[in-house]
Design a protein around this motif. Sequence first.
Motif, mmCIF file in Angstrom:
data_model
loop_
_atom_site.group_PDB
_atom_site.id
_atom_site.type_symbol
_atom_site.label_atom_id
_atom_site.label_comp_id
_atom_site.label_asym_id
_atom_site.label_seq_id
_atom_site.Cartn_x
_atom_site.Cartn_y
_atom_site.Cartn_z
ATOM 1 N N GLN B 649 0.930 -1.272 -0.108
ATOM 2 C CA GLN B 649 -0.125 -0.077 -0.200
ATOM 3 C C GLN B 649 1.024 1.147 -0.023
ATOM 4 O OE1 GLN B 649 -1.928 -1.179 3.435
ATOM 5 N NE2 GLN B 649 -3.847 -1.977 2.673
ATOM 6 N N GLY B 650 1.924 1.302 0.856
ATOM 7 C CA GLY B 650 2.851 2.465 0.817
ATOM 8 C C GLY B 650 3.407 2.778 -0.288
ATOM 9 N N ALA B 653 0.943 4.087 -2.929
ATOM 10 C CA ALA B 653 0.828 5.474 -2.648
ATOM 11 C C ALA B 653 1.837 6.493 -3.088
ATOM 12 C CB ALA B 653 0.528 5.707 -1.175
ATOM 13 N N GLN B 654 2.956 6.121 -2.727
ATOM 14 C CA GLN B 654 4.229 6.867 -3.262
ATOM 15 C C GLN B 654 4.246 7.112 -4.876
ATOM 16 O OE1 GLN B 654 7.671 4.938 -1.236
ATOM 17 N NE2 GLN B 654 7.831 6.685 0.132
ATOM 18 N N PRO B 683 0.839 12.592 -1.626
ATOM 19 C CA PRO B 683 -0.651 12.570 -1.295
ATOM 20 C C PRO B 683 -1.017 12.666 0.195
ATOM 21 C CG PRO B 683 0.334 10.724 -2.705
ATOM 22 C CD PRO B 683 1.416 11.683 -2.148
#
Lengths: 161, 762
Positions: B649-650, B653-654, B683
């Motif tokens: 997920q991280g 997002a990046q 974000p």
Amino acid sequence: MSGVLVTTTINGDAVQFACPEEETLLDALRDRVGLLGVKEGCGTGDCGACSITLDGRLVCSCLVLAAEAEGREIGTVEGLVEGGKLHPLQESFISHAALQCGICTPGFLVAAKSLLDRNPDPTETEIRYALAGNLCRCTGYDKIVRAVQNAAKEMRTAKSA
Amino acid sequence: MKHDNSYTGQDFKVIGTRVKRPDGIDKVTGRARYGADASLPGQLVGRVLRSPHAHARIKAIDISKAEALPGVKAVVTADDMPVPEGLSGDLKHTLENSMARGRALYDGHAVAAVAAIDAKTARKALQLIEVDYEPLPHVTDVDAAMQPDAPVIHDWLYTSGVDPKPEKPSNVAQRTEFGLGDIDAGFAEADVVIERSYKTEATHQGYIEPHACLANIRPDGSGELWVTTQGPFVYRNVCAQLLGMDIAKLKVTSSEIGGGFGGKTHVWAEPVALALSRKANRPVKLVMTREEVFRASGPTSSTSMDIKLGATRDGKLVAARAEMRYGNGAFPGIWGMLSCMTSFACYEIANCKAIGYDVVQNRPKVAAYRAPSAPMAAFGVESAMDELAAAIGMDPVEFRLKNASKEGGQSHYGPVWGPIGIRATLEAVRDHPHMKAPLGPNQGRGMACGFWFNIGGQTCSDLNVGIDGTVTLTVGTVDVGGSRASLGLIAAEELGIPYEQVQVNIADTGSLGHNDMTEGSRGTFSSGMAAIFAARNTIEVLRERAAKMWGIPVEDVIWEAGQAKAKGSEHSNLPPLSLKDIAAKSPKTGGPIAGHNEVVADGAGVSFASHICDIEVDPETGATKVLRYTVVQDAGKAIHPDYVEGQFQGGAAQGIGWALNEEYIYGEDGRLQNPGFLDYRMPVCSDLPFIDTKILEIPNPGHPYGVRGVGETSIVPPLAAIGNALSNAVGVRMHHVPMSPPRILKALREDRRANRGPAKVA
């Protein structure tokens, strides 16, 4: 050299500290009061890592002068634990893996608590906008939002029980 | 003892469970100590003066007024950080990057530093330092830096990898090439060829914790450094060498780390803090401001690429060529080379050539950022793949599946593939309900794939059993996102004890042998391997102790489910001994019970991912909103699924931030115009949807549990996935990242003009 003596209440305790007039509340809390849970990520109010409450209102402590805290009530992450028990948000952040590096976590917890104090049953969108002032670079926010949803639910259940 | 790292296919008891991380409580109560949270008696505040010029000769620095200011205890320049004898190559560049020597090479390059009794005095002292600059011509754009008339940044830099060696220096540090077959023959075979150029802007890792350290050099030349880092052992080696110290005389302790993503694998201001402490003979705490973090640490390459792909009508990819120009910042690196190696890894292409250029420019020295160099190459290749699929009328997922790399195949960069997950991730994407969900107006769906190598490297760990039978596992890889929990699970699994019986400790450099950085997705892979081996060594000791307690041969003792058991009917009267039983008797059976392992953790398994995203474009503003996002990635084995999902997920997002908003913006003057979170927009929570994840587990044969690194691949597909979704949503193909509102609006306007065609003449 000149300065001010600030008398304030922090996490329910009466606290006094002296500091230069231009010092931010963030620096005073960290360097003079020793509350290192208040983090500096930017110093310009953009990341929310230094979030605290001032008379119950969520603020970035890097944008507040320490002198402005005179006579007011401050809440930080260190004040979330009550009676030796983690706050449901703190429990939920751990059980939902809502932190990776953890540097943003104190700010998120303070912001999330501030939200739930005002709105015990927020929608996902309300949570996302309430936390939009806090940057997290590790998680993509997914597990943070879920942790807040879970804590809100548990707190509502506990209250109605 | 030599251990076998082969995958065994064993059944797990605790691996794969979602236990609580041991450092969680400190991190939710504000007690965890990060880089800026340490102090020592008598410590000073360190601050750095930075160049306001993109490129300038430093004719003179007058520090006398700053030194005379009451409260100032030390002022250092490059004169205080002489080049130690024999220092060369990357280390020499690192020293010069930490403090300019005669020339400032980018906006933000350190030129001097002070240590004073407080921040106010330190800031005032910086203003009293007089630097006489002679501005020099500068170049920040990667293409411009390659032009023959570009200002040459280093007169010692000759392009390597070309024959014959160039006669003149240039900004091109190296040319690299990887590939297979004959691309001319391949393109001749192709029915359809897509050839496009792409650009991506530099981004920053954006860790929320700025670089911070507390340096303490004693008068006898020994010292210690508390620092936020991805690798205390490497920081120790580098800093000691830069400062001319004995490695053993510098103890480095890694604080909790507030995000790194590759940016804290490189040394920045730490040597300066050490030099200040050495000169002042006092501890010095140096914390970068956010502006300094942006101007002087870790951006990625800005890039420019030409991608050419060819396929036959039936959907076979027959030829590919990529020429990728990667900015390196002020000093040469390997970023263009890495782009070559990752570019075509997802596909089996008989004829392909990837050419990379590493180019210096007047920007901060480029640093690793999560699967470094791969996202940009994937943006080009995966965008072109979608266009090629459309041109031959194939579904983009089917087209990729038809050409996906497979086990036994030859990769374009060298290795022959073992069991790999590209095909499985594509099949999972194809079959995912997300692919069939309805879309509204101005909405589009895109997908893309990504690859990262993963690494192993030098690793060392200790396992110690307390007299109460509790276990301390000590590792030397920093916990960047929950690895203590994963490693605790591994030790518990191996010993057959509950997870709660294990405590995981991160060592300082005085407490354990060398460990490479937590980088290359190696933390849980390699420390996990060392933990398994250390536990197996411990079990040998436990068996010996049990044998001694029973008075039987050690060969008759087995370790099973956390207990020593005597095997054979002659020992049937001996009840099993638990870890606790054996530990309690250890003072009398031979002393402390411990297992150690040092290993070069070979066998890292490559990692593939495929992502799906839905976006909506506002045609009025050009703003793009991500509506839904799904990550499918092969983890080999998910030790702690929560933290595997977190990595997926991280990274996504990046990648989304990179795709849509984040960029370094330089002015004509070569100065960075947006060194803050307000103007460098990452974000926030309200920008993103939930990020769905699907963990695939295709065991890595090179790890006892089948583990692959999981930390990096997730940042690779988003740029292209979003570009492809944009194309499907509004019919414009973006070739420049970030696909920010102004760029999208411009593309939409140009598209409208092109579709309207020339005005009719009456």
